[in-house]
Write a protein that holds these residues in place. Structure first.
Motif, mmCIF file in Angstrom:
data_model
loop_
_atom_site.group_PDB
_atom_site.id
_atom_site.type_symbol
_atom_site.label_atom_id
_atom_site.label_comp_id
_atom_site.label_asym_id
_atom_site.label_seq_id
_atom_site.Cartn_x
_atom_site.Cartn_y
_atom_site.Cartn_z
ATOM 1 N N ILE A 4 0.861 -1.189 0.000
ATOM 2 C CA ILE A 4 0.000 0.000 0.000
ATOM 3 C C ILE A 4 0.891 1.231 0.000
ATOM 4 O O ILE A 4 1.745 1.401 0.885
ATOM 5 N N LEU A 5 0.714 2.052 -1.008
ATOM 6 C CA LEU A 5 1.485 3.288 -1.108
ATOM 7 C C LEU A 5 0.542 4.446 -0.799
ATOM 8 O O LEU A 5 -0.540 4.554 -1.392
ATOM 9 N N VAL A 6 0.947 5.291 0.153
ATOM 10 C CA VAL A 6 0.088 6.407 0.561
ATOM 11 C C VAL A 6 0.786 7.711 0.183
ATOM 12 O O VAL A 6 1.991 7.875 0.434
ATOM 13 N N LEU A 7 0.030 8.643 -0.380
ATOM 14 C CA LEU A 7 0.604 9.921 -0.824
ATOM 15 C C LEU A 7 0.126 11.058 0.085
ATOM 16 O O LEU A 7 -1.077 11.264 0.238
ATOM 17 N N GLY A 8 1.091 11.787 0.661
ATOM 18 C CA GLY A 8 0.768 12.954 1.481
ATOM 19 C C GLY A 8 0.706 12.606 2.957
ATOM 20 O O GLY A 8 -0.134 11.804 3.371
ATOM 21 N N ALA A 9 1.618 13.214 3.754
ATOM 22 C CA ALA A 9 1.691 12.878 5.183
ATOM 23 C C ALA A 9 1.040 13.943 6.059
ATOM 24 O O ALA A 9 1.627 14.434 7.018
ATOM 25 N N GLY A 10 -0.198 14.308 5.714
ATOM 26 C CA GLY A 10 -1.040 15.075 6.630
ATOM 27 C C GLY A 10 -1.812 14.057 7.475
ATOM 28 O O GLY A 10 -1.561 12.840 7.384
ATOM 29 N N PRO A 11 -2.769 14.526 8.281
ATOM 30 C CA PRO A 11 -3.529 13.606 9.129
ATOM 31 C C PRO A 11 -4.169 12.439 8.364
ATOM 32 O O PRO A 11 -4.159 11.310 8.852
ATOM 33 N N ALA A 12 -4.701 12.701 7.168
ATOM 34 C CA ALA A 12 -5.384 11.632 6.428
ATOM 35 C C ALA A 12 -4.388 10.581 5.953
ATOM 36 O O ALA A 12 -4.621 9.370 6.098
ATOM 37 N N GLY A 13 -3.278 11.036 5.388
ATOM 38 C CA GLY A 13 -2.263 10.106 4.890
ATOM 39 C C GLY A 13 -1.618 9.334 6.033
ATOM 40 O O GLY A 13 -1.387 8.123 5.929
ATOM 41 N N ILE A 14 -1.335 10.015 7.128
ATOM 42 C CA ILE A 14 -0.740 9.345 8.296
ATOM 43 C C ILE A 14 -1.691 8.266 8.801
ATOM 44 O O ILE A 14 -1.299 7.137 9.089
ATOM 45 N N SER A 15 -2.966 8.621 8.888
ATOM 46 C CA SER A 15 -3.964 7.668 9.368
ATOM 47 C C SER A 15 -4.044 6.458 8.428
ATOM 48 O O SER A 15 -4.076 5.307 8.881
ATOM 49 N N ALA A 16 -4.066 6.723 7.113
ATOM 50 C CA ALA A 16 -4.156 5.622 6.136
ATOM 51 C C ALA A 16 -2.937 4.705 6.280
ATOM 52 O O ALA A 16 -3.085 3.474 6.351
ATOM 53 N N ALA A 17 -1.749 5.292 6.338
ATOM 54 C CA ALA A 17 -0.519 4.486 6.422
ATOM 55 C C ALA A 17 -0.481 3.707 7.738
ATOM 56 O O ALA A 17 -0.105 2.535 7.775
#
Ligand SMILES: Cc1cc2nc3c(=O)[nH]c(=O)nc-3n(C[C@H](O)[C@H](O)[C@H](O)COP(=O)(O)OP(=O)(O)OC[C@H]3O[C@@H](n4cnc5c(N)ncnc54)[C@H](O)[C@@H]3O)c2cc1C
Length: 425
Positions: A4-17
């Motif tokens: 799983i590759l997640v783009l963008g390390a704001g709250p949403a990306g951090i949560s997804a990762a």
């Protein structure tokens, strides 16, 4: 290859990762900047810490509340103020008219009583008239809209409002016009802020567990070969892709995106912020945690006091303020950043917040994505892009990935949707 590759390390990306990693998936999180946190990040200057605009924590959702429980938080009572023509009024203005001259109160109350009946499908200006009467509406929320949303309220739909604006009864309006001893009617009973580390410290425990790669600005996505390319030339292969990047940006990164998608991407727009931050070598700056500014000749829409959120945000014996001036393609910033800094410090001094001789440090910087604008017709354009991304197997999350007026707790939940991917079930 990332499962799983997640783009963008704001709250949403951090949560997804975080949630993908927790489920045992090989997860990589790519972030364009050198730091994580996105809009919830901060910067330091001469010993002062400034968040990316006013940020408090609050939540009604269980998952985010559980995260907040792990943090050491200061509790604040939400008591913002409103500044207009040298007066400070409690918030919300509609049931706190007390400081106004008697004739103005009478005019406002009369207009409240005569407010028109609710009409289906109305725009935001008519909604305001229906709720507060024309006098209060034009003088306060409509004027604020022009500063905050950068368009007149008749250009906005009403589907973003939720419980954000308090709708008082006639009794409450009358009561608040006769006394300033009014109850708190803010839509949240309490607000929280980390004792140390700024707002983004809420996410620190999650980030420790992630394979976060900073300085990786994604510029191209090949959904056929399942490869993401960064500006530095590096490539990352993926099995599943989750993105928190703004919809108008990601649409242009995908190879061979069809014309209607690119057209929709070109028409979506958000406001940006010119953020002026001020450190002061005195222990107090004004009296309020945060405040709204209605005067047109003062450019910022809102200000707040970072040192009041937590003393950890300023050196001992010092205080700090920060001001948000919104602009967009429809209302460009009317002056250079350097001049804006002078404008804001001058205006703040006139508002009685500090003396120029108290200044320790100043900073002006631009945040390119602030609020997505709920223009009429926006929902259709958003749908075109989201359907396209779904077809390409991309889960789009977060404030700019869902293109919605989401708070941090909602972005956290949005990222958690990674758990619904078929590979996670
Ligand atoms: C003025 C203001 C005040 C707010 N106050 C509050 C508040 O008090 N409480 C609250 O709960 N919420 C508040 N919010 C909302 C909150 O900031 C957002 O909901 C939240 O930060 C959005 O998280 P996100 O991860 O979706 O997006 P972002 O935080 O924007 O994160 C997206 C990330 O993607 C990265 N990125 C972008 N392009 C690329 C690329 N090409 N390649 C790689 N990475 C990329 C960005 O650098 C960023 O780190 C406020 C917002 C604003 C604008």
């Amino acid at each position: 290859m990332a499962e799983i590759l997640v783009l963008g390390a704001g709250p949403a990306g951090i949560s997804a990762a975080y949630h993908a990693g927790k489920a045992g998936k090989e997860t990589v999180l790519l972030e364009a900047r050198e730091r994580y946190g996105g809009l919830c990040d901060h910067f330091h200057k001469a010993g002062f810490r400034f968040d990316h605009a006013v940020h408090f924590a609050f939540s009604k959702n269980e998952a985010y509340s559980a995260l907040l429980e792990k943090a050491d938080l200061i509790t604040h009572r939400p008591e913002p103020y409103n500044y207009e023509q040298g007066r400070w009024l409690k918030h919300p203005v509609q049931n706190n008219l007390y400081p106004l001259p008697t004739e103005e109160k009478v005019e406002a109350i009369k207009s409240f009583i005569e407010r028109p009946a609710r009409e289906e499908g109305s725009n935001y200006r008519s909604w305001l008239y229906e709720q507060f009467g024309q006098v209060i509406a034009d003088r306060y929320p409509a004027r604020y809209t022009e500063k905050y949303w950068t368009v007149p309220p008749e250009d906005l739909s009403t589907d973003w409002i939720g419980n954000r604006l308090y709708r008082p009864s006639l009794e409450e309006v009358l009561f608040g016009a006769m006394t300033d001893d009014t109850p708190l009617t803010y839509y949240l009973p309490e607000l929280y802020y980390p004792r140390r580390g700024g707002f983004r410290a809420i996410f620190d425990p999650l980030v420790e567990e992630l394979d976060l790669r900073t300085g990786k600005e994604v510029v191209r996505i090949d959904t056929q070969r399942q490869v993401v390319e960064c500006r530095d030339g590096s490539k990352e292969h993926y099995e599943h892709l989750v993105s928190s990047l703004p919809l108008p940006e990601i649409a242009k990164m995908i190879d061979n995106a069809p014309a209607p998608v690119l057209e929709a991407a070109g028409e979506l727009w958000a406001t940006a912020i010119a953020l002026v931050s001020i450190g002061l070598k005195v222990p107090q700056a004004g009296d309020h945690l945060w405040f709204y500014i209605y005067d047109r000749e003062i450019l910022p829409a809102r200000g707040h006091a970072p040192y009041r959120k937590s003393p950890d945000n300023a050196p001992e014996g010092c205080s700090s303020l920060q001001f948000e001036t919104y602009f967009s393609r429809y209302k460009p910033l009317p002056m250079a950043e350097e001049t804006l800094l002078e404008h804001v410090t001058g205006a703040a001094e006139k508002m009685g917040l500090f003396k120029t001789s108290d200044l320790a440090v100043t900073d002006c910087r631009i945040l390119p994505y602030a609020n997505v604008v709920f223009e009429k017709g926006m929902q259709d354009k958003r749908r075109i892009i989201l359907e396209f991304l779904e077809k390409k197997g991309i889960l789009s999350v977060g404030r700019f990935g869902e293109w919605d007026y989401l708070w941090t707790d909602q972005c956290y939940l949005s990222g958690k949707k990674v758990e619904n991917l078929p590979c996670m079930l």
